[in-house]
Write a protein that holds these residues in place. Structure first.
Motif, PDB file in Angstrom:
ATOM      1  N   ASP A   1     -29.214  17.568   6.347  1.00 17.67           N
ATOM      2  CA  ASP A   1     -30.215  17.869   5.314  1.00 17.67           C
ATOM      3  C   ASP A   1     -30.608  16.582   4.586  1.00 17.67           C
ATOM      4  O   ASP A   1     -31.796  16.297   4.389  1.00 17.67           O
ATOM      5  CB  ASP A   1     -29.635  18.905   4.334  1.00 17.67           C
ATOM      6  CG  ASP A   1     -30.674  19.488   3.387  1.00 17.67           C
ATOM      7  OD1 ASP A   1     -31.869  19.534   3.750  1.00 17.67           O
ATOM      8  OD2 ASP A   1     -30.285  19.922   2.287  1.00 17.67           O
TER       9      ASP A   1
ATOM     10  N   HIS B   1     -38.790  21.488   6.820  1.00 20.09           N
ATOM     11  CA  HIS B   1     -38.464  22.328   5.659  1.00 20.09           C
ATOM     12  C   HIS B   1     -39.388  23.536   5.555  1.00 20.09           C
ATOM     13  O   HIS B   1     -38.959  24.611   5.140  1.00 20.09           O
ATOM     14  CB  HIS B   1     -38.475  21.505   4.366  1.00 20.09           C
ATOM     15  CG  HIS B   1     -37.161  20.837   4.109  1.00 20.09           C
ATOM     16  ND1 HIS B   1     -36.784  19.689   4.760  1.00 20.09           N
ATOM     17  CD2 HIS B   1     -36.102  21.196   3.326  1.00 20.09           C
ATOM     18  CE1 HIS B   1     -35.563  19.355   4.363  1.00 20.09           C
ATOM     19  NE2 HIS B   1     -35.128  20.248   3.503  1.00 20.09           N
TER      20      HIS B   1
ATOM     21  N   HIS C   1     -28.791  26.068   5.284  1.00 17.79           N
ATOM     22  CA  HIS C   1     -30.050  25.317   5.181  1.00 17.79           C
ATOM     23  C   HIS C   1     -30.070  24.048   6.044  1.00 17.79           C
ATOM     24  O   HIS C   1     -31.003  23.830   6.816  1.00 17.79           O
ATOM     25  CB  HIS C   1     -30.297  24.977   3.703  1.00 17.79           C
ATOM     26  CG  HIS C   1     -31.425  24.038   3.491  1.00 17.79           C
ATOM     27  ND1 HIS C   1     -32.731  24.425   3.639  1.00 17.79           N
ATOM     28  CD2 HIS C   1     -31.443  22.725   3.157  1.00 17.79           C
ATOM     29  CE1 HIS C   1     -33.512  23.378   3.407  1.00 17.79           C
ATOM     30  NE2 HIS C   1     -32.755  22.332   3.114  1.00 17.79           N
TER      31      HIS C   1
ATOM     32  N   HIS D   1     -34.317  14.999   4.643  1.00 19.66           N
ATOM     33  CA  HIS D   1     -35.125  14.739   3.433  1.00 19.66           C
ATOM     34  C   HIS D   1     -35.723  13.338   3.504  1.00 19.66           C
ATOM     35  O   HIS D   1     -36.903  13.124   3.214  1.00 19.66           O
ATOM     36  CB  HIS D   1     -34.277  14.861   2.162  1.00 19.66           C
ATOM     37  CG  HIS D   1     -33.855  16.257   1.847  1.00 19.66           C
ATOM     38  ND1 HIS D   1     -32.761  16.543   1.075  1.00 19.66           N
ATOM     39  CD2 HIS D   1     -34.382  17.456   2.215  1.00 19.66           C
ATOM     40  CE1 HIS D   1     -32.625  17.853   0.971  1.00 19.66           C
ATOM     41  NE2 HIS D   1     -33.597  18.428   1.655  1.00 19.66           N
TER      42      HIS D   1
ATOM     43  N   ASN E   1     -32.371  23.152   9.411  1.00 17.45           N
ATOM     44  CA  ASN E   1     -33.242  21.968   9.519  1.00 17.45           C
ATOM     45  C   ASN E   1     -32.943  21.186  10.791  1.00 17.45           C
ATOM     46  O   ASN E   1     -33.855  20.763  11.507  1.00 17.45           O
ATOM     47  CB  ASN E   1     -32.978  21.002   8.354  1.00 17.45           C
ATOM     48  CG  ASN E   1     -33.622  21.447   7.063  1.00 17.45           C
ATOM     49  OD1 ASN E   1     -34.641  22.091   7.057  1.00 17.45           O
ATOM     50  ND2 ASN E   1     -33.003  21.083   5.959  1.00 17.45           N
TER      51      ASN E   1
HETATM   52 FE   FE2 Z   1     -33.307  20.391   2.415  1.00 24.34          FE
END
Ligand code: FE2
Ligand code: NAD
Length: 322
Positions: free
Chosen positions: A200, A268, A282, A204, A286
């Motif tokens: 994650d 996302h 999460h 990002h 991703n």
């Molecule tokens: Fe995220």
């Protein structure tokens, strides 16, 4: 090199192993005397949580805890948390956990004393100006995963249990006023959580870096964040007690969330509905979506990714990076 520092960007951050011991000072700096610690059910049972509760007790802050927080937290969790916050006459919130506990705790501090429902503050245009900013309670954040970076963010992701949609709720004042980034807290994370949350953080940075908007500050942070995650995620997977690598992953997480005000992308955009419908973790979601999005976006981002590959020390441009 000492991996301990005090930063004031994007908020006050006490970074370094063992700094959870400063929780009392952090709460004093944030102006709270009767905080509610918000965490999740899994963490509530762990020693790191018992330790922070006893540190709070010793600092004269009591040891109140709310832990009815699900992964991908929901409006139901929020209603329960606000009730506990009000019943305990609390004056601030300590966020202790991964993105789920951090996001939910932020929402408790935000909406406990608002007159409008939380959905009125969705991240659309200037909806956040509908809020009474003076009624938002102070927040101290302590991340226990190295992934979402929500500890340095001004938004929360909340699942609407009626529509099964994950909504982003935004207000500049829910950026925690003090953050303790103590990488020791992440050492007990099981590998599957380390991997997903670490991806994650990496994604990002990657999506912020790939976004077409003009934001050179974020661009630089995203690129270095990618490097830290690329070099250190394999190290923490090989040895979860490698404190130096855990430290760099914690930085990469905070950097990702700082950088993504430049924008996120299709990874996302797809992980949110999948998470809302199927309650999947999460970061792992991703990671699974990422290769397809990279392939799809290739014509738009090929040059930029080749530059990132060179910085990361990867041969072969886009293909090497892929
Ligand atoms: Fe995220
Ligand atoms: N606000 C933001 O900017 C932002 C960004 C990305 C994701 N998110 C949201 O964050 C949530 C996901 O957060 P996450 O990936 O950090 O996972 P999480 O908070 O759901 O935690 C995952 C699991 O790890 C456990 N855990 C956490 N720390 C641990 C530790 N130190 N040792 C052992 N177990 C530990 C928790 O108990 C939980 O079971 C999702 O709801 C996602 O939408 C928010």
């Amino acid at each position: 090199m000492s991996l301990t520092a005090n930063w004031s960007y994007p908020t006050a951050i006490r970074f370094g192993a063992g700094r959870i011991n400063e929780i009392g000072e952090a709460c004093a700096a944030a102006g709270m005397k009767r905080p509610l610690l918000v965490t999740d059910k899994g963490l509530a049972r762990l020693d790191i949580t018992k330790k922070v509760l006893s540190l709070m007790e010793s600092a004269g802050l009591g040891s109140a805890m709310f832990s009815e927080v699900d992964p991908n937290p929901s409006d139901i969790n929020l209603t329960a948390g606000v009730e506990v916050f009000k019943a305990g006459n609390h004056d601030g919130v300590i966020l202790f956990g991964g993105g789920s506990a951090i996001d939910l705790g932020k929402m408790i501090a935000f909406v406990a004393d608002q007159t409008r429902p939380v959905w009125d503050f969705e991240d659309i245009g200037d909806w956040w100006t509908r809020a009474d900013a003076d009624a938002i309670h102070p927040i101290v954040a302590v991340p226990t995963t190295a992934g979402t970076g929500s500890e340095v963010g001004r938004a929360s992701v909340l699942t609407n249990t009626e529509s099964h949609v994950k909504k982003i709720i935004f207000h500049p004042k829910i950026l925690p006023s003090v953050v303790i980034c103590d990488p020791e807290l992440t050492m007990g994370m099981p590998p599957v959580i380390t991997a997903g949350t670490g991806m994650d953080a990496f994604i990002h940075c990657l999506e912020a870096y790939s976004s077409p908007f003009y934001h050179p500050m974020s661009q630089g942070i995203a690129l270095e964040g990618m490097r830290l995650a690329y070099e250190n995620l394999p190290k923490v997977m090989a040895d979860g007690t490698d404190i130096e690598a855990r430290s760099h992953m914690m930085s990469a997480a905070a950097m990702g969330a700082t950088a993504f005000q430049k924008g996120l992308g299709a990874v996302h955009a797809m992980a949110h509905p999948v998470g809302a419908l199927y309650n999947t973790p999460h970061g792992m979601t991703n990671a699974i979506i990422l290769p397809a999005v990279l392939r799809f976006n290739r014509p738009a981002i090929e040059e930029r990714i080749a530059a990132a590959a060179a910085y990361l020390g990867i041969d072969g441009g886009f293909d090497g990076f892929f």
